[in-house]
Design an enzyme around this catalytic site. Sequence first.
Site, PDB file in Angstrom:
ATOM      1  N   LYS A  98       0.845  -1.205   0.000  1.00 25.48           N
ATOM      2  CA  LYS A  98       0.000   0.000   0.000  1.00 25.48           C
ATOM      3  C   LYS A  98       0.876   1.250   0.000  1.00 25.48           C
ATOM      4  CE  LYS A  98      -3.953   2.054   2.472  1.00 25.48           C
ATOM      5  NZ  LYS A  98      -4.839   1.938   3.658  1.00 25.48           N
ATOM      6  N   SER A 173      -9.891   1.777   2.614  1.00 20.40           N
ATOM      7  CA  SER A 173      -9.020   2.567   1.784  1.00 20.40           C
ATOM      8  C   SER A 173      -7.937   1.770   1.051  1.00 20.40           C
ATOM      9  CB  SER A 173      -8.335   3.637   2.637  1.00 20.40           C
ATOM     10  OG  SER A 173      -7.480   3.034   3.595  1.00 20.40           O
ATOM     11  N   SER A 197     -10.077  -0.605   6.844  1.00 18.66           N
ATOM     12  CA  SER A 197      -9.508  -0.469   5.497  1.00 18.66           C
ATOM     13  C   SER A 197      -8.769  -1.677   4.944  1.00 18.66           C
ATOM     14  CB  SER A 197      -8.575   0.731   5.448  1.00 18.66           C
ATOM     15  OG  SER A 197      -9.338   1.897   5.335  1.00 18.66           O
TER      16      SER A 197
HETATM   17  N1  GLN Z   1     -13.337   3.953   6.001  1.00 17.24           N
HETATM   18  C1  GLN Z   1     -12.767   4.394   7.228  1.00 17.24           C
HETATM   19  C2  GLN Z   1     -12.389   5.859   7.131  1.00 17.24           C
HETATM   20  O1  GLN Z   1     -12.639   6.416   6.137  1.00 17.24           O
HETATM   21  C3  GLN Z   1     -11.606   3.547   7.591  1.00 17.24           C
HETATM   22  C4  GLN Z   1     -10.360   3.936   6.910  1.00 17.24           C
HETATM   23  C5  GLN Z   1      -9.204   3.107   7.303  1.00 17.24           C
HETATM   24  O2  GLN Z   1      -9.332   2.076   7.957  1.00 17.24           O
HETATM   25  N2  GLN Z   1      -8.040   3.586   6.942  1.00 17.24           N
HETATM   26  O3  GLN Z   1     -11.839   6.426   8.017  1.00 17.24           O
END
Ligand code: GLN
Length: 522
Positions: A98, A173, A197
Amino acid sequence: MSLTRATATDLARRLAAREVSAREVVDAHLDRIAAHDGVDADGDVWSARPAGDLGVDDTHAYLAVTATAAREQADEVDARRAAGEQLGPLAGVPLALKDILTMRGAPTTCGSRMLEHWVPPYDATVTNALREAGVIVLGKTNMDEFAMGSSTENSAFGDTRNPWDLDRVPGGSSGGSAAAVAGWLAPLAIGTDTGGSIRQPAALCGVVGAKPTYGTVSRYGLVAFASSLDQAGPFARTVEDAAQLQSLIQGHDPRDATSVPQDAPDLLGGLRDGIAGMRIGVVRELQGDGYEPGVEAAFARSLEQLEGLGAQIEEVSLPHAPYGLPAYYLIAPSEASSNLARFDGVRYGLRVDAPTAEEMNAATRAAGFGPEVKRRIMIGTHALSSGYFDAYYLQASKVRTLIARDFARAFEQVDALVSPTAPSVAFGLGDKADDPLAMYLNDVATVPASLAGTPALSVPAGLAEPPDGSGRQLPVGLQIMAPLSRDEVMYRVGWAFEQQVRFAPEPTGPRAVAAPDREVAS
Ligand code: GLN
């Protein structure tokens, strides 16, 4: 089976037996990336084409492909193996990283214009551990900007497509990492999970994804979003592969002050022990309203399958779980607003010149951050500001403690907890992009474990039809949560469940990615 369809464990076995070389494995993946991911395949580091130049069938999982470094590392692994050296269990297996973890010599953009041209001078501890294990990084994957989002549509560099249906989101994400594994562009990937995410994109792409116990994988070199929640973890096509990968990256790191100073759990020893007699709790609050009927049906089927394996299924309550989402969406933006203050036009990345320092700072941040990141910074700054701190941040922190206690109490009663990973299957690109609240609801089932710090795994639980009349069959994930520092428990449940489900991680149907050919590679 072709080299790009294989699991990591398969590849590792064939590499160890010298049936195939690491160089051949890496080249097979680079060829497929060049053909299907929308990159300009030239130079040492291949770049993704700008969003407007992507083909309609390109997955766009990678932002950068470190082709030359990957080939060189493959040759080195092959040479060491030829010299009779004892190598690690995944030596020579490629992986997608990532783009929020640093890697020397490659850009780390975090999906943001702010860091578009930033090349970090050091490796993250995770990157270093992979290198030492002989795992070969193919490139850096697309993501929601600074990991804020649930669809990868918040990337400044274009959407990643879901390999099961290229008109749908891969989740986020870590959408690029999930799509890379599902689309046969890497057998393994690393993502990060702050509120879901890793687990949610794993569910939406039909792959395995795990958030380890908070503090077990080093955050050194992981660009911070919400430091009390951020955790790196594995994506893979099987539970065993994920456990292998987590084993390589976990462990105490003195360079991360929140790294847990204790021995990492043995994830592989009891993996195949089965779950007969194990008590598994169904979280009452993480089902019902807001979950698609297809997701609920798949979850009901999963419970029967767990029962069929000899587990005892009980209903369990996490009474404060319904407050998880609002608490998370105060705590995470608060920490983000503080962490992202470092992007000031001086220290990292973008700088937009202006007559005064203050104007330069404002112009840089206005140009560098996308709308969701700006929204989070504003929410977080407000929640932390004097006069509002007690009502928002402090209150949310108290809720967090209550949720952690709920988990501790539940684990006095059961060995593991289960829920659907996400309330829906993959939705269409653009469907929720203009509705932040609808997007936040994706995380309803994943944030409780994030707030509690407990480990959680998403394993494919079959396919379900979305209620949009498309008639598509799309992946659903089962979330398996375990007590703090007992990550081996979720892997053991996940492995048994996976044998029972026999999910074929093969995107099929109209607008699915083209499968790699099936011929047996030598
Ligand atoms: N979807 C969640 C957010 O937007 C989690 C994001 C994540 O785990 N990095 O914060």
